[in-house]
Write a protein that holds these residues in place. Sequence first.
Motif, mmCIF file in Angstrom:
data_model
loop_
_atom_site.group_PDB
_atom_site.id
_atom_site.type_symbol
_atom_site.label_atom_id
_atom_site.label_comp_id
_atom_site.label_asym_id
_atom_site.label_seq_id
_atom_site.Cartn_x
_atom_site.Cartn_y
_atom_site.Cartn_z
ATOM 1 N N GLU A 130 0.810 -1.221 0.000
ATOM 2 C CA GLU A 130 0.000 0.000 0.000
ATOM 3 C C GLU A 130 0.843 1.270 0.000
ATOM 4 O O GLU A 130 0.385 2.313 0.436
ATOM 5 N N SER A 131 2.078 1.185 -0.473
ATOM 6 C CA SER A 131 2.985 2.323 -0.353
ATOM 7 C C SER A 131 3.526 2.759 -1.709
ATOM 8 O O SER A 131 4.050 1.954 -2.465
ATOM 9 N N ARG A 132 3.385 4.049 -1.993
ATOM 10 C CA ARG A 132 4.085 4.654 -3.130
ATOM 11 C C ARG A 132 5.410 5.160 -2.569
ATOM 12 O O ARG A 132 5.442 6.069 -1.738
ATOM 13 N N ASP A 133 6.495 4.529 -3.005
ATOM 14 C CA ASP A 133 7.795 4.806 -2.405
ATOM 15 C C ASP A 133 8.882 4.764 -3.467
ATOM 16 O O ASP A 133 8.587 4.911 -4.660
ATOM 17 N N SER A 134 10.120 4.522 -3.073
ATOM 18 C CA SER A 134 11.238 4.571 -4.012
ATOM 19 C C SER A 134 11.196 3.485 -5.074
ATOM 20 O O SER A 134 11.925 3.575 -6.069
ATOM 21 N N ARG A 135 10.356 2.482 -4.913
ATOM 22 C CA ARG A 135 10.200 1.468 -5.961
ATOM 23 C C ARG A 135 9.469 2.039 -7.170
ATOM 24 O O ARG A 135 9.555 1.504 -8.265
ATOM 25 N N SER A 136 8.749 3.122 -6.967
ATOM 26 C CA SER A 136 7.920 3.726 -8.004
ATOM 27 C C SER A 136 8.694 4.804 -8.757
ATOM 28 O O SER A 136 9.396 5.615 -8.147
ATOM 29 N N ASP A 137 8.534 4.837 -10.073
ATOM 30 C CA ASP A 137 9.160 5.901 -10.869
ATOM 31 C C ASP A 137 8.620 7.274 -10.485
ATOM 32 O O ASP A 137 9.292 8.282 -10.677
ATOM 33 N N SER A 138 7.394 7.320 -9.949
ATOM 34 C CA SER A 138 6.807 8.615 -9.607
ATOM 35 C C SER A 138 7.428 9.228 -8.348
ATOM 36 O O SER A 138 7.270 10.417 -8.105
ATOM 37 N N LEU A 139 8.157 8.435 -7.557
ATOM 38 C CA LEU A 139 8.875 8.971 -6.403
ATOM 39 C C LEU A 139 10.367 8.730 -6.565
ATOM 40 O O LEU A 139 11.165 9.646 -6.513
ATOM 41 N N GLY A 140 10.759 7.475 -6.763
ATOM 42 C CA GLY A 140 12.166 7.147 -6.973
ATOM 43 C C GLY A 140 13.033 7.467 -5.771
ATOM 44 O O GLY A 140 12.556 7.579 -4.646
ATOM 45 N N PHE A 141 14.324 7.591 -6.037
ATOM 46 C CA PHE A 141 15.252 7.973 -4.978
ATOM 47 C C PHE A 141 14.913 9.394 -4.525
ATOM 48 O O PHE A 141 14.569 10.247 -5.336
ATOM 49 N N VAL A 142 15.013 9.631 -3.230
ATOM 50 C CA VAL A 142 14.609 10.910 -2.653
ATOM 51 C C VAL A 142 15.833 11.787 -2.433
ATOM 52 O O VAL A 142 16.813 11.360 -1.804
ATOM 53 N N ASP A 143 15.769 13.019 -2.947
ATOM 54 C CA ASP A 143 16.848 13.982 -2.729
ATOM 55 C C ASP A 143 16.958 14.307 -1.245
ATOM 56 O O ASP A 143 15.946 14.470 -0.561
ATOM 57 N N ARG A 144 18.176 14.444 -0.762
ATOM 58 C CA ARG A 144 18.420 14.779 0.652
ATOM 59 C C ARG A 144 17.671 16.052 1.043
ATOM 60 O O ARG A 144 17.105 16.149 2.126
ATOM 61 N N GLU A 145 17.635 17.033 0.144
ATOM 62 C CA GLU A 145 16.985 18.306 0.463
ATOM 63 C C GLU A 145 15.476 18.167 0.623
ATOM 64 O O GLU A 145 14.839 19.034 1.212
ATOM 65 N N ASN A 146 14.889 17.074 0.136
ATOM 66 C CA ASN A 146 13.448 16.854 0.274
ATOM 67 C C ASN A 146 13.082 16.137 1.570
ATOM 68 O O ASN A 146 11.911 15.965 1.853
ATOM 69 N N ILE A 147 14.082 15.684 2.315
ATOM 70 C CA ILE A 147 13.813 15.058 3.608
ATOM 71 C C ILE A 147 13.725 16.169 4.648
ATOM 72 O O ILE A 147 14.701 16.854 4.936
ATOM 73 N N LEU A 148 12.524 16.343 5.195
ATOM 74 C CA LEU A 148 12.249 17.476 6.079
ATOM 75 C C LEU A 148 12.665 17.223 7.524
ATOM 76 O O LEU A 148 13.002 18.157 8.243
ATOM 77 N N GLY A 149 12.597 15.966 7.954
ATOM 78 C CA GLY A 149 12.950 15.683 9.337
ATOM 79 C C GLY A 149 12.666 14.237 9.709
ATOM 80 O O GLY A 149 12.139 13.457 8.918
ATOM 81 N N LYS A 150 13.010 13.904 10.936
ATOM 82 C CA LYS A 150 12.855 12.559 11.475
ATOM 83 C C LYS A 150 11.664 12.524 12.429
ATOM 84 O O LYS A 150 11.580 13.347 13.344
ATOM 85 N N ALA A 151 10.747 11.574 12.199
ATOM 86 C CA ALA A 151 9.613 11.396 13.114
ATOM 87 C C ALA A 151 10.154 10.791 14.404
ATOM 88 O O ALA A 151 10.744 9.708 14.386
ATOM 89 N N VAL A 152 9.978 11.490 15.517
ATOM 90 C CA VAL A 152 10.593 11.054 16.766
ATOM 91 C C VAL A 152 9.609 10.768 17.894
ATOM 92 O O VAL A 152 9.937 10.044 18.834
ATOM 93 N N PHE A 153 8.403 11.328 17.805
ATOM 94 C CA PHE A 153 7.480 11.214 18.936
ATOM 95 C C PHE A 153 6.042 11.194 18.433
ATOM 96 O O PHE A 153 5.693 11.915 17.509
ATOM 97 N N ARG A 154 5.231 10.345 19.043
ATOM 98 C CA ARG A 154 3.805 10.251 18.696
ATOM 99 C C ARG A 154 3.003 10.950 19.791
ATOM 100 O O ARG A 154 3.091 10.591 20.963
ATOM 101 N N LEU A 155 2.226 11.959 19.386
ATOM 102 C CA LEU A 155 1.386 12.700 20.330
ATOM 103 C C LEU A 155 0.001 12.088 20.468
ATOM 104 O O LEU A 155 -0.622 12.172 21.522
ATOM 105 N N TRP A 156 -0.507 11.528 19.381
ATOM 106 C CA TRP A 156 -1.877 11.024 19.342
ATOM 107 C C TRP A 156 -1.922 9.749 18.552
ATOM 108 O O TRP A 156 -1.239 9.657 17.541
ATOM 109 N N PRO A 157 -2.664 8.770 18.978
ATOM 110 C CA PRO A 157 -3.579 8.739 20.116
ATOM 111 C C PRO A 157 -2.819 8.587 21.434
ATOM 112 O O PRO A 157 -1.679 8.135 21.454
ATOM 113 N N LEU A 158 -3.480 8.936 22.503
ATOM 114 C CA LEU A 158 -2.822 8.926 23.809
ATOM 115 C C LEU A 158 -2.347 7.541 24.233
ATOM 116 O O LEU A 158 -1.334 7.425 24.917
ATOM 117 N N ASN A 159 -3.026 6.482 23.811
ATOM 118 C CA ASN A 159 -2.596 5.137 24.200
ATOM 119 C C ASN A 159 -1.325 4.714 23.457
ATOM 120 O O ASN A 159 -0.713 3.710 23.801
#
Length: 174
Positions: free
Chosen positions: A139-168
């Motif tokens: 279910e993922s459009r990712d680097s296997r797809s020509d429409s995304l491909g390899f991702v430029d370093r400048e397009n990586i905005l940040g690292k997901a580090v913490f989940r706020l929601w849901p509380l559980n």
Amino acid sequence: MSENIRKEIISWIKLVATAFIIAFLLKTYIFQIAYVKGPSMEPTLYEGQILIVSKLSYRVGEPSRGDIVVLSDNLEHKDLIKRVIGLPGDNVDIRDGYVYIDGELLKEDYIQVPTYANEFQQSQVPENKYFVLGDNRPESRDSRSDSLGFVDRENILGKAVFRLWPLNKFGTIK
């Protein structure tokens, strides 16, 4: 208007302006909020979850294999959440339902289904680019797809580090 009221108004304006400047600087350079949309990162992340993304992580360092990142998708003009699989210079191959990096099987205990190559052919990740996949590979459009491909370093905005929601599920992301 009395001098005291004028000073109080100016004091409040300075306080509000300072708060806006601090919020702007924090959002621009330190962190942002991301919303999970779609099933591409299941079972790690589910639609509707709210994450804190560290922009500072990649201002002082580089993405590492296994990091969950938020990236800018220029084709669809939206942000995507994916996992870094291949680093610059890595040779990535997908065969028999598994990912191989430089000929070595990549241990991925966060996925529950096989990985299929789709249109992707064995490739070396170019300099300053990354190979990313969703944890829910069918279910993922990712680097296997020509429409995304390899991702430029400048397009990586940040690292997901913490989940706020849901509380559980409140807490750090692995």
